[in-house]
Design a protein around this motif. Structure first.
Motif, PDB file in Angstrom:
ATOM      1  N   SER A  62       0.840  -1.207   0.000  1.00 47.07           N
ATOM      2  CA  SER A  62       0.000   0.000   0.000  1.00 47.07           C
ATOM      3  C   SER A  62       0.867   1.246   0.000  1.00 47.07           C
ATOM      4  O   SER A  62       0.546   2.244  -0.665  1.00 47.07           O
ATOM      5  CB  SER A  62      -0.923   0.023   1.221  1.00 47.07           C
ATOM      6  OG  SER A  62      -1.879  -1.005   1.123  1.00 47.07           O
ATOM      7  N   GLN A 107      -7.353   0.650  -0.896  1.00 47.04           N
ATOM      8  CA  GLN A 107      -7.629  -0.529  -0.066  1.00 47.04           C
ATOM      9  C   GLN A 107      -8.792  -0.216   0.881  1.00 47.04           C
ATOM     10  O   GLN A 107      -9.658  -1.044   1.108  1.00 47.04           O
ATOM     11  CB  GLN A 107      -6.376  -0.900   0.742  1.00 47.04           C
ATOM     12  CG  GLN A 107      -6.559  -2.142   1.600  1.00 47.04           C
ATOM     13  CD  GLN A 107      -5.245  -2.629   2.228  1.00 47.04           C
ATOM     14  OE1 GLN A 107      -4.185  -2.045   2.018  1.00 47.04           O
ATOM     15  NE2 GLN A 107      -5.334  -3.705   2.988  1.00 47.04           N
ATOM     16  N   ASP A 146      -5.536  -1.617  -5.114  1.00 45.29           N
ATOM     17  CA  ASP A 146      -4.998  -2.117  -3.850  1.00 45.29           C
ATOM     18  C   ASP A 146      -6.044  -2.975  -3.149  1.00 45.29           C
ATOM     19  O   ASP A 146      -6.991  -2.457  -2.568  1.00 45.29           O
ATOM     20  CB  ASP A 146      -4.569  -0.944  -2.957  1.00 45.29           C
ATOM     21  CG  ASP A 146      -3.751  -1.415  -1.753  1.00 45.29           C
ATOM     22  OD1 ASP A 146      -3.570  -2.636  -1.582  1.00 45.29           O
ATOM     23  OD2 ASP A 146      -3.290  -0.539  -0.989  1.00 45.29           O
ATOM     24  N   GLU A 147      -5.863  -4.264  -3.212  1.00 45.23           N
ATOM     25  CA  GLU A 147      -6.767  -5.234  -2.561  1.00 45.23           C
ATOM     26  C   GLU A 147      -8.227  -4.956  -2.854  1.00 45.23           C
ATOM     27  O   GLU A 147      -9.068  -4.992  -1.963  1.00 45.23           O
ATOM     28  CB  GLU A 147      -6.524  -5.261  -1.048  1.00 45.23           C
ATOM     29  CG  GLU A 147      -5.160  -5.818  -0.711  1.00 45.23           C
ATOM     30  CD  GLU A 147      -5.044  -6.226   0.761  1.00 45.23           C
ATOM     31  OE1 GLU A 147      -6.061  -6.608   1.349  1.00 45.23           O
ATOM     32  OE2 GLU A 147      -3.921  -6.166   1.278  1.00 45.23           O
TER      33      GLU A 147
HETATM   34 MG   LIG Z   1      -2.038  -2.754   2.074  1.00 46.94          MG
END
Ligand SMILES: [Mg+2]
Ligand SMILES: Nc1ncnc2c1ncn2[C@@H]1O[C@H](COP(=O)(O)OP(=O)(O)OP(=O)(O)O)[C@@H](O)[C@H]1O
Lengths: 452, 251
Positions: free
Chosen positions: B43, B87, B172-173
Motif C-alpha cells: 500500500s 484498499q 490495492d486489494e
Molecule cells: Mg495494504
C-alpha cells in the motif's frame, strides 16, 4: 415618539453605572400596547444589571462591546455583503433599514392566513393581539438564566414585525435588512404567533445595523409549524446579539437554521420551551469565521426545556474557524419531571483550518425524568487529510477538494433546512463564497499570504 | 508505461524506512500483480506513487510515460492518467457520489485541456457504467461511500476508474471483502478496460482474483523490495506454499 421617561424614571440608579449610561444613550419609546411590557423589562433589567465577564453564561464571550453605550462606527459598505439570497423564490419581502421598517421598499403587508404589522405602527395603539406575546416569552426565558440584553431589547425595541398566522402560509415572509447609518444601534423585536395547525416560513437576510440586538418571540400553538432560516451574513466588523424565545405546544414543529459568516462579535441565544406532548424542536447553525481581517468571535448559547412527553429536540452546530477565529457553543437540555420519552440530541463540532483558531464547547444535560433518551457530543478537528488525498487522487484540485470537505462538514447543519430550494440555494451560495476564498482556506497557509 | 527505479521511501514522521529500493516496470497493455505478506509495503508503494502526504522519497524515481511522477501534486498525477483504487475507500458525508464523480471527471478533462462534460452527457455515461457494476441509482445519489458495505465501496472504486479512464490503474486489494458475484463484476469491469494503451498493477493476497484478471507478470514484495518476479504460476505457488519457501530461497 422619542422620550426617555422610562429610563430617567429610576432616580436610584447612579448615572455613572454602566446600565444607566447604556440606557441614557438610547431613545427609549414609551410604547402603546407594549408600555406595560417595557416598564416591566426596565424593572427586570435593573435587577439583573448588564452582564459581566465572570457571569456563568458570559465566561467565554466578553460582553463589553454590547455593554458600551455607543456602538463602534461601522462603515456602510455594500461590497462586504455577498449577493442577496432567496431572490428567486416567491416571497413576501419586508425591508428594514437601520432597523426601521421601510414600507415603500416592502411588499404590501398582507397575505392569506397572515395578519401582519410593523411594531412601530402597531405600538401607536393601546391594544393589539401581540400584547399577549410581547415580552412574555422573553420574560419566561429569563429563568433560570438571566439574559439582560433580551430584557433591554423588550424595553428599547423601536421596530420589528408582528405576524399572526392563521393558516398554512406557503409564501415565505422574508425580512430583508439594510443599513444606511454607520452608527445605527438597532433593537429589533419580532413577534410570531402561530395559531393551531398554521404554518409559516420566515427568512432573514442582510445586515441589521452597526450594532444589533434582535429578539424573536415565537409562540407555536398545537400542530403549528415554523421554519425559520436566518442568513444574516455580515461584514467583518459586525457586532450583534440575537435571541430567539420559542414556546412550542403539542404536536408543533419548530425549526430554526442560522447561517453566520464573518463578524467581530456575535452571540445567539436560543431559548426553546417545549410545553405540549409530541412536539419537535430543531435548531441548527453553520458558522464560518475568519480572523484574518479582524477578530472573529461567535457564540451560540442554547437552552432547551422539555416539559412534556414524547417530544424531540435536536441541536446541530457546525463551525469552520481559521486565522485566530473563536467559536463558542453552550448548549443545555433540561428535561423536567414527567417529560417522559424525551428524545434530546445535541452535536456541536468545529473544523479548525489552522492551529490559531479555537472552539470552546460546554454541553449540559439536566434530566429529571427516568424514561428519556438524551445524547450530546462535541468534537474539534482539522481537515481530514485522508479525505483530502482521496479527492485529489481523483484529480480534484486541492482548493476545490478543500471547499468540498468544508461543505461536507457543514452538511448535517444544512440538512436541517427542510425546503430543498432554500437548502440548495444556501448550499450553492456557501460554495460560491468558499470558492472565492479557497486559496485562503488552504490549511498549510500558503494561499493566505498571496492574497493578503 | 510505469517505471519505478530504486525507489526508497520513509515515513516523514519518525523516519521509518518502508520502501527499500523498489524496481518495477509495467509496460502498456499488461497486467502486473503484486503479492506479499502483510506490512511488506504494497500500500505504501501505491500511496507514494499517487502522492499521498506523509512519506518522503529518499532515493530513486518513478515515471509515467516518461513523466517524472514524484514531483507532481496528486491531482496532476491523476490528470496524467494515474489511478489508485484504495484498499480502504474514504467516506465523505454530505458530498453526493454523482457530484463527486462529475467534479473529478471534469477537473481531469479541464487539466488536460479537454471540453468538460455537460450534466446530461455525464449522467448518460455514468448510468451505463454503474449498471454494469450493479450500482443502482440510489447508491449514486448517496454521499460518497457513506453507509456503503465493504463490497459496495470496492465497486464504487471501479466505477470511478471506469469513469476516469486512467492509463495506469493501481488496484490495492480491491478483491478483499467481495463476495463471489461482486468479485466477478469487478473483474469484468477491469477486463472491460484492458487495452493496449492501458496498464494495471493489481495488489492482492489471493490467487482467486487472478483467475478472473489474468496477470502477465507476478511480483512478490517483501520488506520494501520486489524479491521475485515471475509468470502467473508464481501466484499459484504462493497460494499453495505461502511465502516461507520463497523467502528462504531469496535469503
Ligand atoms: Mg495494504
Ligand atoms: N503512516 C504510517 N505510520 C506508521 N507506520 C506505517 C504507516 N504507513 C505504513 N506504515 C508501516 O509500514 C509498513 C508497510 O505498510 P503497508 O500498508 O504498505 O503494507 P501492505 O503491504 O500494504 O500490508 P497489507 O497487506 O496488510 O495491506 C507496515 O509495517 C506499516 O505498519
Amino acid at each position: 415618539m422619542s422620550t426617555t421617561t422610562l429610563a430617567s424614571a429610576k432616580p436610584e440608579t447612579a448615572p455613572q453605572e454602566p446600565l444607566a449610561l447604556r440606557l441614557a444613550a438610547l431613545d427609549l419609546p414609551v410604547g402603546g400596547f407594549t408600555r406595560a411590557a417595557r416598564a416591566d423589562a426596565l424593572t427586570r433589567l435593573q435587577a439583573m444589571g448588564l452582564p459581566k465577564g465572570r457571569d456563568e453564561y458570559w465566561r467565554y464571550t466578553n460582553p463589553a462591546a454590547f455593554n458600551q453605550p455607543q456602538p463602534n462606527a461601522l462603515p456602510v459598505d455594500e461590497s462586504v455583503l455577498d449577493s442577496p439570497l432567496f431572490t428567486s423564490i416567491d416571497r413576501l419581502r419586508l425591508v428594514f433599514v437601520d432597523g426601521r421598517f421601510d414600507a415603500a421598499a416592502s411588499d404590501e403587508l398582507k397575505g392569506e392566513g397572515l395578519e401582519i404589522a410593523s411594531l412601530a405602527t402597531a405600538d401607536a395603539q393601546a391594544d393589539h393581539w401581540a400584547a399577549g406575546v410581547y415580552g412574555k416569552l422573553e420574560t419566561a426565558g429569563q429563568t433560570p438564566v438571566a439574559r439582560p440584553f433580551a430584557a433591554l431589547n423588550t424595553l428599547a425595541a423601536t421596530d420589528g414585525v408582528l405576524i399572526r398566522v392563521t393558516g398554512k402560509v406557503s409564501r415565505p415572509v422574508h425580512l430583508v435588512y439594510r443599513r444606511s447609518d454607520p452608527l445605527a444601534d438597532v433593537h429589533l423585536h419580532h413577534v410570531l404567533k402561530l395559531e393551531a395547525g398554521s404554518e409559516l416560513t420566515l427568512l432573514e437576510t442582510g445586515m441589521v445595523g452597526a450594532r444589533s440586538n434582535a429578539v424573536i418571540e415565537a409562540d407555536l400553538a398545537k400542530g403549528a409549524q415554523l421554519h425559520h432560516i436566518a442568513a444574516k451574513r455580515a461584514g467583518y466588523q459586525k457586532v450583534g446579539i440575537s435571541q430567539i424565545f420559542a414556546r412550542v405546544d403539542a404536536e408543533a414543529l419548530f425549526k430554526s437554521f442560522n447561517l453566520q459568516v464573518n463578524g467581530t462579535l456575535m452571540r445567539n441565544e436560543s431559548v426553546l420551551e417545549i410545553v405540549g406532548d409530541d412536539a419537535v424542536a430543531h435548531i441548527a447553525a453553520a458558522v464560518l469565521g475568519d480572523g484574518r481581517v479582524g477578530p472573529f468571535h461567535q457564540d451560540d448559547t442554547v437552552f432547551i426545556t422539555h416539559a412534556a412527553e414524547r417530544c424531540e429536540s435536536r441541536q446541530v452546530y457546525k463551525k469552520v474557524l481559521k486565522s485566530g477565529a473563536r467559536g463558542v457553543f453552550q448548549g443545555k437540555i433540561l428535561v423536567k419531571p414527567g417529560a417522559q420519552k424525551t428524545d434530546g440530541y445535541q452535536i456541536s463540532q468545529a473544523l479548525l483550518l489552522d492551529d490559531d483558531s479555537e472552539f470552546l464547547a460546554k454541553p449540559e444535560l439536566e434530566i429529571y425524568a427516568d424514561d428519556v433518551k438524551c445524547s450530546h457530543g462535541s468534537t474539534t478537528g482539522a481537515l481530514d487529510e485522508t479525505a483530502l488525498f482521496y479527492l485529489r487522487s481523483r484529480g480534484v484540485p486541492k482548493e476545490r477538494a478543500t471547499v468540498l470537505l468544508v461543505l461536507s462538514f457543514l452538511a448535517a447543519a444544512l440538512e436541517e433546512v427542510d425546503d430543498l430550494r432554500l437548502r440548495d440555494e444556501i448550499s450553492e451560495r456557501l460554495d460560491e463564497w468558499l470558492t472565492s476564498r479557497a486559496s485562503e482556506l488552504d490549511p498549510s497557509g500558503n494561499g493566505a499570504s498571496a492574497k493578503a | 508505461m510505469l517505471e519505478i527505479k530504486n525507489l526508497h521511501a520513509e515515513l516523514e514522521d519518525g523516519g521509518k524506512q518502508i520502501l527499500k529500493g523498489v524496481n518495477l516496470t509495467v509496460p502498456a497493455g499488461q497486467v502486473h500483480a503484486i503479492m506479499g505478506p502483510n506490512g511488506s509495503g504494497k500500500s505504501t508503494l501505491s500511496y507514494v506513487l499517487s502522492g499521498r502526504d506523509g512519506y518522503e522519497v529518499t532515493e530513486g524515481e518513478a515515471t509515467l510515460d516518461g513523466q517524472a511522477l514524484l514531483d507532481m501534486e496528486p491531482e496532476e498525477r491523476a490528470a496524467a492518467g494515474l489511478f489508485l483504487a484504495f484498499q480502504y475507500p474514504v467516506e465523505i458525508p454530505g458530498v453526493g457520489n454523482l457530484t463527486f464523480l462529475r467534479t473529478a471527471v471534469n477537473a481531469q478533462r479541464k487539466a488536460r485541456g479537454e471540453e468538460e462534460l455537460t450534466a446530461a452527457e455525464f449522467l448518460k455515461v455514468v448510468r451505463e457504467k454503474a449498471k454494469s457494476l450493479n450500482i443502482d441509482a440510489e447508491m449514486l445519489k448517496r454521499p460518497v461511500n457513506v453507509g456503503f458495505s465493504g463490497g459496495e465501496k470496492k465497486r464504487n472504486e471501479i466505477l470511478q476508474m471506469a469513469m476516469l479512464e486512467p492509463r495506469m490503474c493501481i488496484l490495492d486489494e480491491t478483491d478483499s471483502g467481495l463476495d463471489v458475484d461482486a468479485m466477478r463484476l469487478v473483474a469484468e469491469g477491469v477486463n472491460a478496460l484492458r487495452s493496449p494503451d492501458r496498464a494495471f498493477l493489481v495488489i492482492t493476497h489471493y490467487q482467486r482474483l487472478l483467475d478472473h484478471i489474468k496477470p502477465d507478470v507476478v511480483h512478490i514484495m517483501f520488506d520494501g523490495r520486489i524479491i521475485k518476479t515471475g509468470g502467473p504460476e508464481l501466484a499459484l505457488e504462493v497460494e499453495q506454499n505461502g511465502y516461507g519457501e520463497l523467502l528462504a530461497e531469496v535469503q
